[in-house]
Design a protein around this motif. Structure first.
Motif, PDB file in Angstrom:
ATOM      1  N   ASN A 272       0.822  -1.205   0.000  1.00  0.00           N
ATOM      2  CA  ASN A 272       0.000   0.000   0.000  1.00  0.00           C
ATOM      3  C   ASN A 272       0.859   1.261   0.000  1.00  0.00           C
ATOM      4  O   ASN A 272       0.577   2.227  -0.715  1.00  0.00           O
ATOM      5  CB  ASN A 272      -0.927  -0.004   1.217  1.00  0.00           C
ATOM      6  CG  ASN A 272      -1.744   1.269   1.338  1.00  0.00           C
ATOM      7  OD1 ASN A 272      -1.411   2.163   2.108  1.00  0.00           O
ATOM      8  ND2 ASN A 272      -2.818   1.346   0.562  1.00  0.00           N
ATOM      9  N   SER A 273       1.918   1.239   0.805  1.00  0.00           N
ATOM     10  CA  SER A 273       2.828   2.393   0.848  1.00  0.00           C
ATOM     11  C   SER A 273       3.502   2.617  -0.500  1.00  0.00           C
ATOM     12  O   SER A 273       3.664   3.753  -0.952  1.00  0.00           O
ATOM     13  CB  SER A 273       3.900   2.193   1.931  1.00  0.00           C
ATOM     14  OG  SER A 273       3.343   2.225   3.216  1.00  0.00           O
ATOM     15  N   LEU A 274       3.888   1.517  -1.162  1.00  0.00           N
ATOM     16  CA  LEU A 274       4.540   1.641  -2.467  1.00  0.00           C
ATOM     17  C   LEU A 274       3.590   2.215  -3.513  1.00  0.00           C
ATOM     18  O   LEU A 274       3.977   3.073  -4.311  1.00  0.00           O
ATOM     19  CB  LEU A 274       5.050   0.274  -2.932  1.00  0.00           C
ATOM     20  CG  LEU A 274       6.499  -0.075  -2.597  1.00  0.00           C
ATOM     21  CD1 LEU A 274       6.840  -1.452  -3.129  1.00  0.00           C
ATOM     22  CD2 LEU A 274       7.457   0.965  -3.171  1.00  0.00           C
ATOM     23  N   ILE A 275       2.340   1.752  -3.519  1.00  0.00           N
ATOM     24  CA  ILE A 275       1.368   2.273  -4.478  1.00  0.00           C
ATOM     25  C   ILE A 275       1.160   3.773  -4.265  1.00  0.00           C
ATOM     26  O   ILE A 275       1.092   4.552  -5.223  1.00  0.00           O
ATOM     27  CB  ILE A 275       0.033   1.507  -4.381  1.00  0.00           C
ATOM     28  CG1 ILE A 275       0.207   0.090  -4.956  1.00  0.00           C
ATOM     29  CG2 ILE A 275      -1.085   2.239  -5.117  1.00  0.00           C
ATOM     30  CD1 ILE A 275      -0.993  -0.818  -4.767  1.00  0.00           C
ATOM     31  N   SER A 276       1.064   4.192  -3.009  1.00  0.00           N
ATOM     32  CA  SER A 276       0.884   5.614  -2.713  1.00  0.00           C
ATOM     33  C   SER A 276       2.111   6.424  -3.115  1.00  0.00           C
ATOM     34  O   SER A 276       1.991   7.534  -3.650  1.00  0.00           O
ATOM     35  CB  SER A 276       0.615   5.818  -1.223  1.00  0.00           C
ATOM     36  OG  SER A 276      -0.624   5.259  -0.850  1.00  0.00           O
ATOM     37  N   SER A 277       3.298   5.882  -2.875  1.00  0.00           N
ATOM     38  CA  SER A 277       4.524   6.664  -3.039  1.00  0.00           C
ATOM     39  C   SER A 277       5.171   6.523  -4.414  1.00  0.00           C
ATOM     40  O   SER A 277       6.064   7.311  -4.754  1.00  0.00           O
ATOM     41  CB  SER A 277       5.538   6.273  -1.966  1.00  0.00           C
ATOM     42  OG  SER A 277       5.820   4.890  -2.004  1.00  0.00           O
ATOM     43  N   LEU A 278       4.732   5.551  -5.228  1.00  0.00           N
ATOM     44  CA  LEU A 278       5.356   5.394  -6.542  1.00  0.00           C
ATOM     45  C   LEU A 278       5.002   6.528  -7.485  1.00  0.00           C
ATOM     46  O   LEU A 278       5.747   6.805  -8.438  1.00  0.00           O
ATOM     47  CB  LEU A 278       4.966   4.047  -7.167  1.00  0.00           C
ATOM     48  CG  LEU A 278       5.905   2.894  -6.813  1.00  0.00           C
ATOM     49  CD1 LEU A 278       5.354   1.568  -7.319  1.00  0.00           C
ATOM     50  CD2 LEU A 278       7.302   3.125  -7.401  1.00  0.00           C
TER      51      LEU A 278
ATOM     52  N   ARG B  62       0.833   3.692 -11.478  1.00  0.00           N
ATOM     53  CA  ARG B  62       1.117   4.846 -10.627  1.00  0.00           C
ATOM     54  C   ARG B  62       2.444   5.501 -11.012  1.00  0.00           C
ATOM     55  O   ARG B  62       2.590   6.721 -10.960  1.00  0.00           O
ATOM     56  CB  ARG B  62       1.157   4.418  -9.162  1.00  0.00           C
ATOM     57  CG  ARG B  62      -0.180   4.013  -8.600  1.00  0.00           C
ATOM     58  CD  ARG B  62      -1.082   5.198  -8.347  1.00  0.00           C
ATOM     59  NE  ARG B  62      -0.608   6.000  -7.204  1.00  0.00           N
ATOM     60  CZ  ARG B  62      -1.145   7.159  -6.858  1.00  0.00           C
ATOM     61  NH1 ARG B  62      -2.155   7.668  -7.566  1.00  0.00           N
ATOM     62  NH2 ARG B  62      -0.689   7.821  -5.815  1.00  0.00           N
ATOM     63  N   PHE B  63       3.428   4.691 -11.412  1.00  0.00           N
ATOM     64  CA  PHE B  63       4.715   5.256 -11.819  1.00  0.00           C
ATOM     65  C   PHE B  63       4.567   6.083 -13.100  1.00  0.00           C
ATOM     66  O   PHE B  63       5.135   7.174 -13.215  1.00  0.00           O
ATOM     67  CB  PHE B  63       5.742   4.143 -12.020  1.00  0.00           C
ATOM     68  CG  PHE B  63       7.135   4.645 -12.267  1.00  0.00           C
ATOM     69  CD1 PHE B  63       7.960   5.005 -11.204  1.00  0.00           C
ATOM     70  CD2 PHE B  63       7.631   4.771 -13.558  1.00  0.00           C
ATOM     71  CE1 PHE B  63       9.253   5.472 -11.423  1.00  0.00           C
ATOM     72  CE2 PHE B  63       8.915   5.241 -13.790  1.00  0.00           C
ATOM     73  CZ  PHE B  63       9.725   5.587 -12.716  1.00  0.00           C
ATOM     74  N   ILE B  64       3.780   5.565 -14.062  1.00  0.00           N
ATOM     75  CA  ILE B  64       3.562   6.298 -15.319  1.00  0.00           C
ATOM     76  C   ILE B  64       2.790   7.585 -15.049  1.00  0.00           C
ATOM     77  O   ILE B  64       3.088   8.640 -15.633  1.00  0.00           O
ATOM     78  CB  ILE B  64       2.833   5.399 -16.343  1.00  0.00           C
ATOM     79  CG1 ILE B  64       3.767   4.270 -16.791  1.00  0.00           C
ATOM     80  CG2 ILE B  64       2.374   6.222 -17.546  1.00  0.00           C
ATOM     81  CD1 ILE B  64       3.095   3.212 -17.633  1.00  0.00           C
ATOM     82  N   LEU B  65       1.796   7.526 -14.164  1.00  0.00           N
ATOM     83  CA  LEU B  65       1.110   8.760 -13.757  1.00  0.00           C
ATOM     84  C   LEU B  65       2.117   9.756 -13.185  1.00  0.00           C
ATOM     85  O   LEU B  65       2.037  10.964 -13.459  1.00  0.00           O
ATOM     86  CB  LEU B  65       0.035   8.455 -12.708  1.00  0.00           C
ATOM     87  CG  LEU B  65      -1.291   7.889 -13.193  1.00  0.00           C
ATOM     88  CD1 LEU B  65      -2.148   7.475 -11.995  1.00  0.00           C
ATOM     89  CD2 LEU B  65      -2.045   8.915 -14.026  1.00  0.00           C
ATOM     90  N   GLY B  66       3.046   9.254 -12.387  1.00  0.00           N
ATOM     91  CA  GLY B  66       4.073  10.114 -11.811  1.00  0.00           C
ATOM     92  C   GLY B  66       4.938  10.767 -12.873  1.00  0.00           C
ATOM     93  O   GLY B  66       5.321  11.939 -12.736  1.00  0.00           O
ATOM     94  N   LEU B  67       5.260  10.032 -13.940  1.00  0.00           N
ATOM     95  CA  LEU B  67       6.022  10.635 -15.032  1.00  0.00           C
ATOM     96  C   LEU B  67       5.295  11.858 -15.580  1.00  0.00           C
ATOM     97  O   LEU B  67       5.909  12.910 -15.822  1.00  0.00           O
ATOM     98  CB  LEU B  67       6.237   9.614 -16.158  1.00  0.00           C
ATOM     99  CG  LEU B  67       7.191   8.458 -15.895  1.00  0.00           C
ATOM    100  CD1 LEU B  67       7.173   7.485 -17.079  1.00  0.00           C
ATOM    101  CD2 LEU B  67       8.617   8.966 -15.671  1.00  0.00           C
ATOM    102  N   GLY B  68       3.981  11.722 -15.770  1.00  0.00           N
ATOM    103  CA  GLY B  68       3.177  12.850 -16.254  1.00  0.00           C
ATOM    104  C   GLY B  68       3.185  14.008 -15.276  1.00  0.00           C
ATOM    105  O   GLY B  68       3.313  15.173 -15.667  1.00  0.00           O
ATOM    106  N   VAL B  69       3.052  13.690 -13.989  1.00  0.00           N
ATOM    107  CA  VAL B  69       3.057  14.734 -12.956  1.00  0.00           C
ATOM    108  C   VAL B  69       4.384  15.496 -12.959  1.00  0.00           C
ATOM    109  O   VAL B  69       4.417  16.726 -12.884  1.00  0.00           O
ATOM    110  CB  VAL B  69       2.805  14.118 -11.560  1.00  0.00           C
ATOM    111  CG1 VAL B  69       3.054  15.154 -10.463  1.00  0.00           C
ATOM    112  CG2 VAL B  69       1.374  13.609 -11.457  1.00  0.00           C
ATOM    113  N   GLY B  70       5.508  14.765 -13.053  1.00  0.00           N
ATOM    114  CA  GLY B  70       6.820  15.395 -13.015  1.00  0.00           C
ATOM    115  C   GLY B  70       7.088  16.289 -14.210  1.00  0.00           C
ATOM    116  O   GLY B  70       7.615  17.400 -14.066  1.00  0.00           O
TER     117      GLY B  70
END
Length: 545
Positions: A116-122, A174-182
């Motif tokens: 759960n922590s990894l999903i939130s933080s990835l 979640r990581f790909i979403l993060g790429l977009g956010v960054g």
């Protein structure tokens, strides 16, 4: 005749020759010495007219743009600021939606606390990678097209998350979403700062934080709507598809940054875009454009003799750049290490721990999200009126909120439930409200602090730190809470960092209100101790009035 302008085109050759002889200082340009401002500016306007007469279809197709123009140029500036800042909704929704989605997702995917922590933080970890990609993307493709790329990544990430059959697939989504956010986080502030007048820069860059906060409210609202729906968590994590589509459509009507075009020798395109964003009959607009060209030419000459490694090293070895980098990183860090992402991602959990049921905890998360959103509104309206230093004092308000949140956890729920809830919710509203106002600075200051040649790289580093701290705080939240307790974490750790940040701002935070990006260069030419002495003198004058 092609509408595409290259550095060796017939439109740019005369311009480059002219700017070679453009040796007047910024002060000289402002005073009208050495050069005829009207004549010099008129030559660039003529280049724009020649480009238009040659046809602009291929230029617009290359820029992925359907141009719109408003008679009142301020309306075009607002249109650009609002639609670009709308990207913040995507970031906000994806940050807060996981708080409500995690309840159903934990059960459906049978997640452990670590998973759960990894999903939130990835997502913030992916945003670090996206921030690193932001510089090559924005320099090679342009500021606007970098934001378009972030939209595509949002769409892909949302689809993967919504269809995820297991936690490994959720990690990828979640990581790909993060790429977009960054990519978005670094590009939006630079794009707006390079396009809008200095008198509106703080307000319109702050609008990005407004939409982030609004997106966080929407995320909590979407979670509340789908909480009782079977498989509702999939609708929650896939909801950003709607907003990425709206943003994509809006971006099609926006131009590329005129400063980016100037820096890449595309003067004819740049003046045509500038004409859509400024009243070019005004002398201040003419001077700003000529200063833009002068600074861009100087940066190009410098970069022509340097490798990419040297450009990065310049951020650390040239005092002006080093001061801006250190200042921007400190301000970004103050916005993240005071706990906002940990609070946002685990708000439903924190609400449950203070005594609410699972369903009510999701609904009550709207209180925190709403306070954060409302807190950004004064920044949009008044930051450019009061200035950056005054606005930085919102840090005091959210520190008080952190203290109350920590105290709320100390009051026993069994015997003093009303008091515990009252103190906790009061602290949460104060923390979120004042942080919403303060957080706007974390986007405005980095976007305006760097020189044009180091702006993309500087924003990459700042965005990387922002999301790296967000990942660190979010991933370690459960362990830090266990080691320090909720009270120790909120008051001792988050509050302690805010306390130290207050004194940094008092001494070393420069005032950049109402200054052009070129004028801000002069501020960072001053040694840090000189800035501190000026701040102290100004404070003494203010206190003795």
């Amino acid at each position: 005749m092609s509408g595409t302008i290259s550095p060796t085109s017939e439109f740019d050759k005369p311009t480059v020759e002219k700017t070679e002889n453009y040796s007047a200082s910024v002060e000289s340009v402002e005073l009208g010495e050495d050069i005829d401002v009207d004549k010099e500016f008129g030559d660039y306007v003529q280049l724009g007219h020649e480009l238009k007469s040659g046809g602009t279809f291929w230029t617009n197709l290359k820029n992925v743009e359907f141009p719109v123009t408003f008679k009142n140029r301020n309306n075009m500036v607002r249109f650009l600021g609002i639609f670009t800042s709308f990207a913040g909704i995507l970031s906000g929704v994806d940050q807060s939606i996981i708080s409500g989605a995690s309840i159903g997702m934990n059960k459906a995917l049978q997640l452990s606390d670590h998973e759960n922590s990894l999903i939130s933080s990835l997502m913030p970890l992916g945003a670090v990678a996206g921030s690193i990609l932001m510089t090559p993307l924005s320099e090679h493709f342009g500021r606007k097209r970098a934001i378009l790329i972030s939209c595509i990544l949002y769409t892909i990430g949302a689809i993967i998350c919504a269809a995820a059959p297991d936690h490994e697939t959720m990690y990828a989504g979640r990581f790909i979403l993060g790429l977009g956010v960054g990519i978005e986080g670094g590009s939006v502030g630079v794009y707006i700062a390079e396009c809008v007048p200095p008198t509106q820069r703080g307000n319109l860059v702050s609008l990005y934080q407004f939409f982030i906060a609004f997106g966080e409210v929407l995320g909590f609202a979407i979670a509340a709507i789908f909480f009782t729906v079977h498989g509702g968590w999939r609708f929650m994590v896939g909801s950003s598809l709607l907003f990425s589509t709206i943003l994509l459509i809006g971006l099609l009507f926006l131009p590329e940054s005129p400063r980016y075009l100037v820096y890449n020798n595309k003067y004819a395109e740049a003046i045509n875009v500038y004409d859509r964003l400024r009243d070019i009959s005004e002398r201040t607009s003419k001077v700003e454009f000529l200063e833009m060209i002068k600074n861009a030419q100087a940066e190009r000459k410098l970069r022509a003799s340097q490798s990419r490694v040297q450009v990065w090293l310049d951020l650390f070895t040239i005092p002006r750049n080093r001061r801006a980098l250190f200042y921007a990183v400190i301000m970004v860090s103050l916005g993240q290490l005071t706990g906002i992402n940990a609070v946002m991602y685990y708000l439903s959990t924190m609400m449950a721990n203070i005594g609410f049921s699972e369903e009510n905890a999701v609904f009550m998360s709207l209180v925190g999200g709403g306070a954060l959103w409302l807190g950004t509104i004064p920044a949009i309206l008044y930051m450019d009126r009061f200035g950056r230093r005054v606005w930085g004092m919102n840090l005091v308000g959210f520190t008080i909120g952190l203290v109350l949140v920590g105290v709320g956890y100390l009051i026993p729920l069994e015997t003093q439930r009303a008091a515990a809830l009252g103190v906790y919710l009061t602290g949460l509203i104060l923390y979120m409200g004042f942080f919403g106002a303060y957080a706007c600075l974390t986007w405005v200051l980095p976007a305006e602090s760097f020189s044009i040649g180091t702006r993309s790289i500087g924003m990459t580093i700042c965005s990387s730190f922002l999301y790296l701290w967000a990942f660190t705080v979010t991933y370690n939240f459960n362990r830090m809470k266990s080691a320090m307790t909720y009270t120790g974490l909120t008051i001792g750790f988050y509050g302690g960092i805010a306390f130290l940040g207050f004194f940094y701002q008092i001494f070393f935070m420069p005032e950049t209100k109402g200054k052009t990006l070129e004028e801000i260069d002069d501020i960072f030419e001053k040694p840090s101790m000189e800035i501190a002495k000026e701040n102290l003198r100004n404070m003494k004058r203010f206190l003795t009035k």
